[in-house]
Design an enzyme around this catalytic site. Structure first.
Site, PDB file in Angstrom:
ATOM      1  N   GLU A 239      -3.586  -0.097   8.279  1.00 27.38           N
ATOM      2  CA  GLU A 239      -2.398   0.239   8.914  1.00 27.38           C
ATOM      3  C   GLU A 239      -2.526  -0.357  10.332  1.00 27.38           C
ATOM      4  O   GLU A 239      -3.604  -0.077  10.936  1.00 27.38           O
ATOM      5  CB  GLU A 239      -2.226   1.684   9.188  1.00 27.38           C
TER       6      GLU A 239
ATOM      7  N   ASN B 175      -7.341   1.895   9.996  1.00 31.41           N
ATOM      8  CA  ASN B 175      -6.282   2.160  10.590  1.00 31.41           C
ATOM      9  C   ASN B 175      -6.247   2.090  12.131  1.00 31.41           C
ATOM     10  O   ASN B 175      -7.260   2.965  12.596  1.00 31.41           O
ATOM     11  CB  ASN B 175      -5.735   3.332  10.032  1.00 31.41           C
TER      12      ASN B 175
ATOM     13  N   ARG C 150       0.640  -1.116  -0.001  1.00 31.03           N
ATOM     14  CA  ARG C 150       0.040   0.048   0.011  1.00 31.03           C
ATOM     15  C   ARG C 150       0.889   1.255   0.027  1.00 31.03           C
ATOM     16  O   ARG C 150       1.816   1.435   0.712  1.00 31.03           O
ATOM     17  CB  ARG C 150      -0.969  -0.074   1.089  1.00 31.03           C
TER      18      ARG C 150
ATOM     19  N   HIS D 202      -3.067  11.074   0.665  1.00 26.87           N
ATOM     20  CA  HIS D 202      -2.434  10.626   2.105  1.00 26.87           C
ATOM     21  C   HIS D 202      -1.813  11.850   2.629  1.00 26.87           C
ATOM     22  O   HIS D 202      -0.618  12.062   2.711  1.00 26.87           O
ATOM     23  CB  HIS D 202      -1.271   9.478   2.193  1.00 26.87           C
TER      24      HIS D 202
ATOM     25  N   GLU E  96      -7.340   8.348   6.665  1.00 25.56           N
ATOM     26  CA  GLU E  96      -7.430   8.823   7.849  1.00 25.56           C
ATOM     27  C   GLU E  96      -8.157  10.249   7.826  1.00 25.56           C
ATOM     28  O   GLU E  96      -7.539  10.974   8.274  1.00 25.56           O
ATOM     29  CB  GLU E  96      -6.198   8.869   8.694  1.00 25.56           C
TER      30      GLU E  96
ATOM     31  N   TYR F 133      -4.306   1.839  16.024  1.00 25.17           N
ATOM     32  CA  TYR F 133      -3.116   1.778  16.811  1.00 25.17           C
ATOM     33  C   TYR F 133      -3.113   1.543  18.196  1.00 25.17           C
ATOM     34  O   TYR F 133      -2.398   0.703  18.690  1.00 25.17           O
ATOM     35  CB  TYR F 133      -2.145   2.954  16.553  1.00 25.17           C
TER      36      TYR F 133
END
Length: 1015
Positions: free
Chosen positions: A909, A838, A608, A653, A698, A840
């Protein structure tokens, strides 16, 4: 005293040897008609000073003049200017000395509304204007008020200013506040001063703030938005205020006269007049409305020739034409000089392409013989004033005209005979026009006193009164022209032979003129991974991710233009933690073959990456495609496919073209079309080989952190407003591109397209905080997921209700969350083939009284009204950037499955930060645990198709630079080769991909990375 005017003045303008025109001033005493009024003018930024006193906030001229180096000719500012904020009584005293009927001044938006919006009214600013108006009315001097004279709030400029259609409503809110505050005393209103100057010189060139210099595009966006904003303010006044307040409202246009320099150039001169002032006058004052036909036709033709998919002049809809037409009770006219015009082959290549000047295709000039003094800023051609007034009468059914500015510049001194000549010559032309039937109601001299003359600072002086800028009191002293103008007003006559017999200015008594108007359950936060070997389902794919700005480098090579991160990282002082940039980054632009070699070493199914908008389209638009940029991505894609590595391409992005950011970026609804044009180009270039597309990475990060705070570029920090504007236009942009791909490209290219959302998990600290945690999830990622993936579409109800309630309580006229229309709800709903995720980390959430006053008002965080934190026990390494909470990942995946009918998910991600080093056991723990949580969700039915590690290699981590490292491969930034070396985690990830299993017990045998057979 020697008589200056003892003969008739002949200004002979020779067009050609056989074509001369003569303007003969009438050296006799001439009277102005009964009821004709005289005034003078100034503007807020040019005279007020007190730039940051008593609650006033920054405007675009504050911002511009405080730049280092300064663009102002004499390095001056308007910080103090004439100090009229403190000396308004002296200003009124001068008006009384001159015997004025009225005084034209403007109101500073940021002095009245320091947040730019109606939620906060600055009482000190209100008091200043009330004091000025009351002091004037006390002496029967009528206020003529301009709502906007070029000093836009800087915060609104950062949202795109007059290129952003949202400004129509922002200006309407501002106008409504000003009408409410002062409309009981002010009966003559002007919406805008000189649209051409701030649209063309401010947005289409670098001659005026905001100095955008986005030639051939921004000036036309400004023009349309301004005209609709004017119309809206007119309708507001007409419907809400005129019935009780009376009063009239118009607009002031700058209109110079353009004369053909020979008979064969009449078409060129007519075009010049239409491009200069017809573009603003025609939509309002003509019977048909709309832009002049020649302007529309020329710009459309040039746009098509230049490769634009549509005219750069944004057209009015039929409804908008009707809305704007007739929205003025008078024609405010600012005129200073005239030009000769021609058009021939020498115009080719003279101007930038595209540009307003190139569209007009003309050459303008003025003769040296027109210079009558030491300054050549304003040249003397009164014959052109007469022609202009006659043309306005002819074109627009003889509208009432107030000459709202006319004046002459010198370099200082009290004996200003050149200015007197100028005023007399131009007033003589006014009288000629009046005799020929022009309905001219008043004349306004520019200016009452010297002031800050924009980029020229204080080097040019227009004042009837000289201002001593060496004196802290800014002493005002009348020039000779002040005495002459006083006599004209006193006698209501133009007497060429009058000479003042004194230099002592007094106030005449009993001068009275009346200005006549036209008529959940609590959980423990312990994650217990399964340590047995677990297999991934058949068909599950693995990848790694990067992003263009973070790795490519070559920031200004091979035709690439500036993006917002180039711009941000080159600021001085730098706001990046380690003062670094992405100028070189990982040098992937030159080392893409090594990058693909890394992918082969890992055994990736897909990679990606994102495409740099400015590397493909350096003008931001589709008129110019950069072949070097196209070649780079072709080379990368082809190299990947050569080894059966699938490209997963993110269109955007975070690296927006800086030029588009200067137009407001994601707060400007025009970006929906700009982004669609960009996406179309990319689909056409690479869609034959790319089968997985992501529209945005995002949105929450770019909208909240970039527009609603100052953490990420463009660091706008317009809290509680800009992030919501960004959100809506980004979602509509996504939907437009999805529909375009679905209808025009999918039938032949047969790919899939989705969006990647950042979604962290928000867990209630205890059972009493369940609502707070649910709202945190909705504010963080539901705001983007719900419109696309839910059955109903639209924003989450709780979010709409909370923002609307807060907005109302704060004094906003409508919700700060720009809501979708029913048609938009339908348009956005369902526009994704998969959910790009994504993730985290996670947070604990609570809500209590400690929240009060913690966040800015208004703001996204204040709207949410909750507090969140992470316990220290979640830290597992040397960095605290990513806290370890894999249970939250499982909860999040379960929530998405249950809320949105189990959409296909690609984890696009997931990764962990360290401070460097090859032995990264903490990262290995993180990856294994989060993959384990994902397998738990798969076991329970979640449709998860793939997993993407962030990141393939270390890269530029935005505002923290290279201080945080996410890479499976370490990058040596001290080496010009940017050597990539596999970390221990790279070997572990390679084993997971090779075996399709999660094995907690696997330990790499050595640190020798090789490419397996088949890769």
């Amino acid at each position: 005293m020697c008589c200056y005017f003892c003969v008739s003045i002949l200004l002979i303008l020779c067009m050609t040897l056989c074509d001369c025109k003569v303007y003969n001033t009438k050296n006799v005493t001439r009277s102005f008609p009964e009821g004709f009024k005289f005034g003078v003018a100034t503007a807020s930024y040019q005279v007020e000073g007190a730039w940051n006193e008593d609650g006033k906030s920054e405007n675009i001229w504050d911002h511009e003049t405080h730049k280092d180096p300064s663009p102002i000719l004499d390095q001056s500012t308007g910080d103090i200017a004439d100090d009229s904020y403190h000396q308004y009584k002296r200003d009124v005293e001068m008006m009384r000395e001159l015997g004025l009927d009225y005084y034209r001044f403007s109101i500073s938006w940021t002095r009245i509304m320091p947040t730019s919006f109606s939620d906060k009214i600055n009482e000190a600013g209100v008091a200043y204007y009330n004091n000025l108006i009351n002091e004037m009315l006390k002496y029967n001097i009528e206020p003529m008020v301009t709502l906007y004279h070029w000093d836009l709030p800087q915060k609104l400029q950062e949202l795109g200013g007059w290129t952003n259609p949202q400004i129509i409503d922002w200006f309407a809110d501002y106008a409504r506040v000003v009408f409410t505050l002062f409309g009981d005393k002010v009966k003559i209103w002007i919406t805008f001063n000189e649209p051409l100057i701030f649209c063309y010189f401010g947005y289409g060139s670098d001659k005026m703030a905001p100095r955008l210099n986005f030639t051939g595009i921004a000036e036309y966006m400004c023009s349309k938005n301004l005209l609709i904003a004017h119309a809206q303010a007119y309708h507001i006044y007409n419907e809400e205020f005129r019935p009780t307040r009376g009063g009239i409202i118009g607009i002031t246009l700058s209109a110079q006269w353009y004369e053909p320099d020979s008979d064969e150039r009449t078409v060129a001169a007519e075009d010049a007049n239409q491009f200069d002032w017809g573009i603003y006058a025609n939509p309002i004052f003509s019977e048909s409305g709309d832009y002049p036909a020649v302007v529309k036709e020329r710009i459309a033709a040039r746009s098509a020739e230049q490769g634009y998919p549509r005219s750069r002049l944004i057209q009015f809809t039929p409804q908008e034409i009707d809305y704007v037409r007739g929205t003025a009770d008078f024609f405010g006219l600012n005129h200073y000089s005239s030009y000769l015009v021609y058009r021939n082959e020498s115009v080719n290549g003279k101007y930038p392409i595209p540009s307003y000047e190139d569209d007009a295709g003309l050459i303008r000039y003025q003769k040296d013989e027109w210079i009558i003094g030491e300054s050549n800023m304003v040249r003397y051609a009164p014959w052109g004033f007469l022609k202009l007034l006659k043309q306005i009468k002819k074109y627009y059914n003889n509208p009432p005209i107030y000459i709202t500015e006319n004046g002459y510049s010198s370099h200082g001194g009290l004996q200003d005979d050149d200015r007197i000549l100028y005023y007399r010559g131009y007033l003589d032309a006014v009288l000629d026009a009046l005799e020929e039937g022009s309905d001219i109601r008043g004349y306004t001299a520019w200016s009452l006193m010297d002031n800050f003359e924009w980029l020229r600072g204080y080097t040019e002086r227009f004042g009837l009164y000289e201002v001593d800028y060496n004196c802290s009191e800014r002493t005002r002293t009348p020039r000779k022209s002040a005495f002459v103008y006083k006599e004209i007003i006193r006698t209501r006559t133009l007497d060429w032979n009058y000479e003042p017999d004194t230099n002592v200015m007094t106030i005449d008594e009993n001068i009275l003129f009346t200005f006549c108007l036209s008529s959940y359950d609590c959980k423990t936060y312990i994650y217990k991974p399964r340590y047995d070997r677990r297999s991934f389902p058949e068909g599950f794919v693995f990848g790694a991710a990067t992003a263009s700005y973070q790795i490519e480098g070559a920031w200004a090579e091979d035709g690439k233009s500036e993006n917002i991160w180039d711009h941000e990282t080159h600021k001085q002082p730098s706001e990046i933690t380690d003062q670094s940039t992405g100028d070189i980054a990982d040098d992937s632009y030159h080392q893409y073959k090594r990058d693909v070699e890394i992918m082969r070493e890992l055994g990736l199914d897909y990679y990606r990456f994102s495409i740099s908008w400015t590397r493909i389209m350096p003008t931001s638009f589709s008129d110019k495609i950069n072949e070097a940029g196209v070649t780079y991505y072709n080379n990368l894609i082809n190299e990947m496919l050569k080894y059966n590595i699938e490209p997963m391409v993110t269109l955007y992005h975070w690296d927006l073209p800086q030029k588009l950011q200067e137009l407001g970026g994601w707060t400007n609804p025009n970006i929906i079309d700009w982004y669609a044009d960009y996406a179309r180009v990319i689909f056409e270039l690479y869609g034959d080989r790319v089968k997985k597309w992501i529209t945005f990475n995002e949105p929450h990060i770019q909208c909240y952190y970039g527009y609603g705070s100052d953490y990420m570029a463009p660091k706008l920090n317009i809290t509680g407003v800009a992030e919501y504007m960004c959100t809506k236009y980004l979602l509509l942009s996504h939907a437009k591109v999805y529909h375009m791909y679905n209808e025009k490209f999918r039938p032949t290219q047969r790919g899939i397209i989705g969006i990647t959302l950042s979604a962290q998990w928000y867990e209630p600290e205890s059972a009493e905080h369940i609502d707070a945690a649910e709202e945190a999830n909705q504010f963080d990622w539901g705001i983007y997921a719900h419109p696309i993936y839910s059955d109903t579409g639209d924003y989450p109800a709780i979010l709409k209700n909370k923002v609307a309630a807060k907005s109302a309580a704060q004094g906003f006229h409508s919700s700060r969350l720009n809501e979708f229309t029913p048609e938009e709800v339908d348009y956005v709903r369902g526009t994704a083939d998969f959910f790009g995720l994504n993730h985290y980390t996670s947070y604990l959430v609570y809500r209590n009284e400690s929240f009060n006053g913690k966040y800015a008002i208004p703001s996204y965080m204040d709207d949410l009204g909750a507090l969140m934190y992470q316990p220290n026990e979640w830290k597992i390494g040397d960095s605290n950037r990513i806290m370890y909470a894999p249970w939250g990942f499982y909860n999040l995946l379960t929530k998405i499955r249950n809320s949105y009918n189990n959409p296909p998910i690609y984890i696009t991600e997931n990764g962990f930060a360290t401070h460097g080093g090859l032995q990264d056991d903490d990262r290995i723990t993180y990856y294994r645990s989060y993959l384990d949580a994902m397998l738990n969700a798969i076991d329970e039915g979640s449709d998860i198709r793939g997993y993407t590690a962030w990141s393939l290699m270390d890269n530029f981590e935005w505002t923290v630079g290279y201080t945080e490292r996410f890479g499976l491969y370490e990058v040596d930034y001290s080496s010009t080769r940017r050597t990539r070396t596999p970390r221990k985690s790279a070997f572990v990830y390679k084993d997971i991909l090779r075996t399709r299993r999660l094995d907690w017990h696997h330990e790499p045998a050595d640190n020798n990375m090789t490419i397996d057979v088949g890769h």
